[in-house]
Design a protein around this motif. Sequence first.
Motif, short mmCIF file in Angstrom:
data_model
loop_
_atom_site.label_atom_id
_atom_site.label_comp_id
_atom_site.label_asym_id
_atom_site.label_seq_id
_atom_site.Cartn_x
_atom_site.Cartn_y
_atom_site.Cartn_z
N UNK A 167 36.83 35.90 43.60
CA UNK A 167 37.18 36.91 42.59
C UNK A 167 37.26 38.30 43.23
N UNK A 168 36.28 38.65 44.05
CA UNK A 168 36.25 39.95 44.73
C UNK A 168 37.42 40.07 45.71
N UNK A 169 37.68 39.01 46.45
CA UNK A 169 38.79 39.01 47.41
C UNK A 169 40.11 39.21 46.68
N UNK A 170 40.33 38.49 45.59
CA UNK A 170 41.58 38.64 44.82
C UNK A 170 41.78 40.07 44.34
N UNK A 171 40.69 40.72 43.93
CA UNK A 171 40.79 42.08 43.40
C UNK A 171 41.13 43.10 44.49
N UNK A 172 40.79 42.81 45.75
CA UNK A 172 40.99 43.76 46.84
C UNK A 172 42.10 43.39 47.81
N UNK A 173 42.72 42.24 47.62
CA UNK A 173 43.72 41.73 48.56
C UNK A 173 45.02 42.55 48.53
#
Length: 185
Positions: A167-173
Amino acid sequence: MLRGRCLRYAGAVLCAVVCRFADAGGAFALTSPDMPVGSTMPLTHVLNGNGCSGANQSPALEWHNPPPGTAGFAVSVFDPDAPGRGFWHWSVFGIPPGTHSLPLNAAASGALKALGAIQAQNDWGDDGYGGPCPPPGRAHHYVISVHALRDIRTSLQDGRPAAVFAHEIDALEIGKASLTVTYGR
């Protein structure tokens, strides 16, 4: 007439973006000296347990040409063929922007800790890397990805579930490069 001008403008912008990446040396790409694209996962990376007898070592990875604005990287290994929502084998967050490779067994060797990166709990219930070990039958696909992130400041901590990391990766990718290998037994 307005639509035509918009399409010409959009085409010019797309061309500028494509040309900028071409001039920078190509597209964001991920490779592994351990696994050519489309190959079968070597036993070095297969789980040692649950009926499998691999070495359970995370793969060596190399990536090139990250997008402009990359502040750091994340790495993930995901099996979309597993029942339900799929299966997370590895998720790493906070790899510094100057890093463009990980050595064989970075998950357990201390290499990630030395970089200041953190690892999630995989879906086997262990922190770090947990190799493939699908049920007997058809082979599963394993999508190995490096994610270019616009920021690596986070409240994530080692050992949180991989789905939370995702979830965090998707938000910052801001970019992603992947390769897919298979493994079955």
